[in-house]
Design an enzyme around this catalytic site. Structure first.
Site, PDB file in Angstrom:
ATOM      1  N   GLY A  12      25.424  58.487  23.015  1.00 50.26           N
ATOM      2  CA  GLY A  12      25.326  57.565  22.167  1.00 50.26           C
ATOM      3  C   GLY A  12      26.607  56.788  21.452  1.00 50.26           C
ATOM      4  O   GLY A  12      26.573  56.401  20.380  1.00 50.26           O
ATOM      5  N   ASN A 108      22.496  44.361  27.737  1.00 50.52           N
ATOM      6  CA  ASN A 108      22.996  45.666  28.070  1.00 50.52           C
ATOM      7  C   ASN A 108      24.230  45.857  28.210  1.00 50.52           C
ATOM      8  O   ASN A 108      25.051  44.622  28.393  1.00 50.52           O
ATOM      9  CB  ASN A 108      22.501  46.057  29.650  1.00 50.52           C
ATOM     10  CG  ASN A 108      22.853  46.896  30.422  1.00 50.52           C
ATOM     11  OD1 ASN A 108      22.883  48.521  29.857  1.00 50.52           O
ATOM     12  ND2 ASN A 108      23.537  47.092  31.542  1.00 50.52           N
ATOM     13  N   HIS A 110      27.476  47.287  30.502  1.00 49.54           N
ATOM     14  CA  HIS A 110      27.846  48.021  31.633  1.00 49.54           C
ATOM     15  C   HIS A 110      29.171  48.194  31.822  1.00 49.54           C
ATOM     16  O   HIS A 110      30.230  47.272  31.437  1.00 49.54           O
ATOM     17  CB  HIS A 110      27.413  46.972  32.677  1.00 49.54           C
ATOM     18  CG  HIS A 110      27.465  47.496  34.230  1.00 49.54           C
ATOM     19  ND1 HIS A 110      26.868  48.448  34.688  1.00 49.54           N
ATOM     20  CD2 HIS A 110      28.685  47.310  35.031  1.00 49.54           C
ATOM     21  CE1 HIS A 110      27.344  48.893  35.930  1.00 49.54           C
ATOM     22  NE2 HIS A 110      28.445  48.374  36.100  1.00 49.54           N
TER      23      HIS A 110
HETATM   24  C1  GAR Z   1      28.450  53.847  28.920  1.00 49.99           C
HETATM   25  O1  GAR Z   1      29.767  53.842  29.360  1.00 49.99           O
HETATM   26  C2  GAR Z   1      27.668  52.882  29.203  1.00 49.99           C
HETATM   27  O2  GAR Z   1      28.442  51.592  29.643  1.00 49.99           O
HETATM   28  C3  GAR Z   1      27.165  53.432  30.484  1.00 49.99           C
HETATM   29  O3  GAR Z   1      26.703  54.626  30.094  1.00 49.99           O
HETATM   30  C4  GAR Z   1      27.661  55.199  29.055  1.00 49.99           C
HETATM   31  C5  GAR Z   1      26.739  55.589  27.955  1.00 49.99           C
HETATM   32  O4  GAR Z   1      27.454  56.187  26.984  1.00 49.99           O
HETATM   33  N1  GAR Z   1      25.912  52.636  30.786  1.00 49.99           N
HETATM   34  C6  GAR Z   1      25.396  52.264  32.068  1.00 49.99           C
HETATM   35  O5  GAR Z   1      26.124  52.582  32.957  1.00 49.99           O
HETATM   36  C7  GAR Z   1      24.311  51.388  32.144  1.00 49.99           C
HETATM   37  N2  GAR Z   1      23.922  51.204  33.724  1.00 49.99           N
HETATM   38  P1  GAR Z   1      27.138  56.453  25.468  1.00 49.99           P
HETATM   39  O6  GAR Z   1      25.785  57.068  25.704  1.00 49.99           O
HETATM   40  O7  GAR Z   1      28.093  57.481  24.763  1.00 49.99           O
HETATM   41  O8  GAR Z   1      26.990  55.067  24.809  1.00 49.99           O
END
Ligand code: GAR
Length: 214
Positions: A12, A108, A110
């Site tokens: 998060g 979203n 990415h």
């Molecule tokens: C982030 O790097 C986000 O961009 C990626 O997962 C991570 C979550 O981190 N999302 C994806 O790959 C979606 N396809 P977080 O939970 O610390 O925000």
């Protein structure tokens, strides 16, 4: 006031960036009503709780079928009557019915420059592994609207980040988060909350905006 529901799956940090931006006044006219996780016990839920925001778990494991999970997931989101659904590190493939219920109202983040390093199998750390394997010099992050494809929706903001020799996937992931994700996601939300963003076909138009400022 834009009502936001944030969907998460893990640590998060993007959720935290949004909450911090609201506190700092970098996002105005918006509030986070709820944080919904498909995984129990994740730190994103603690981050919500620390801010007095309701954190809810809807896990596929609680349901006998995928369809039943998807129905409950959508119902829970709809129960907050959000204006915007924000996928902040959400690893759930968003059900078609959710996309239909919120056309151009789901965004979203990415961790790459779409249309590179995106689509099925490109999520989380895997994206950065693939970037390093291919040896590109520039990667980054993309904030986009969600349509019924995987990472195919209209692009709102992107920011480039350099790959350095010796990067590990973890080091690169952190740099992409710090230099790009935690900036463009709050910026996109602020622009949407203040009525600056419209979608024309596959393109996003942002009124009175100079790109490259953040
Ligand atoms: C982030 O790097 C986000 O961009 C990626 O997962 C991570 C979550 O981190 N999302 C994806 O790959 C979606 N396809 P977080 O939970 O610390 O925000």
């Amino acid at each position: 006031m834009l009502r936001i529901v944030v969907l998460v799956s893990g640590g998060g940090t993007n959720l935290q960036a949004i909450l911090d931006a609201i506190d700092a006044g970098r996002i105005t006219n918006a509030e986070v009503c709820a944080v919904i996780s498909n995984n129990p016990g994740v730190y994103a839920l603690t981050r919500a709780e620390n801010k007095g925001i309701e954190g809810i778990v809807i896990s596929p494991k609680q349901f006998e079928t995928r369809a039943a999970f998807e129905e409950a997931y959508l119902e829970k989101v709809q129960s907050y009557e959000p204006d915007l659904v924000v996928l902040a590190g959400c690893m759930v493939v968003i059900p078609k019915k959710m996309v239909e219920a919120f056309p151009n109202r789901i965004i979203n983040i990415h961790p790459a420059l779409i249309p590179s390093f995106c689509g099925t199998g490109f999520y989380g750390l895997h994206v950065h592994e693939k970037v390093l394997e291919r040896g590109v010099r520039v990667t980054g992050a993309t904030c986009h609207f969600v349509d019924d494809g995987t990472d195919t929706g209209p692009i709102i903001l992107q920011k480039a980040v350099y790959v350095q020799d010796g990067d590990t996937p973890e080091v690169l992931q952190r740099r992409v988060m710090e230099e790009a994700e935690w900036k463009i996601m709050p910026e996109a939300i602020n622009l949407i909350a203040n009525g600056k963003v419209r979608v024309e076909g596959r393109k996003v138009i942002i009124d009175d905006y100079t790109f490259g400022k953040i």
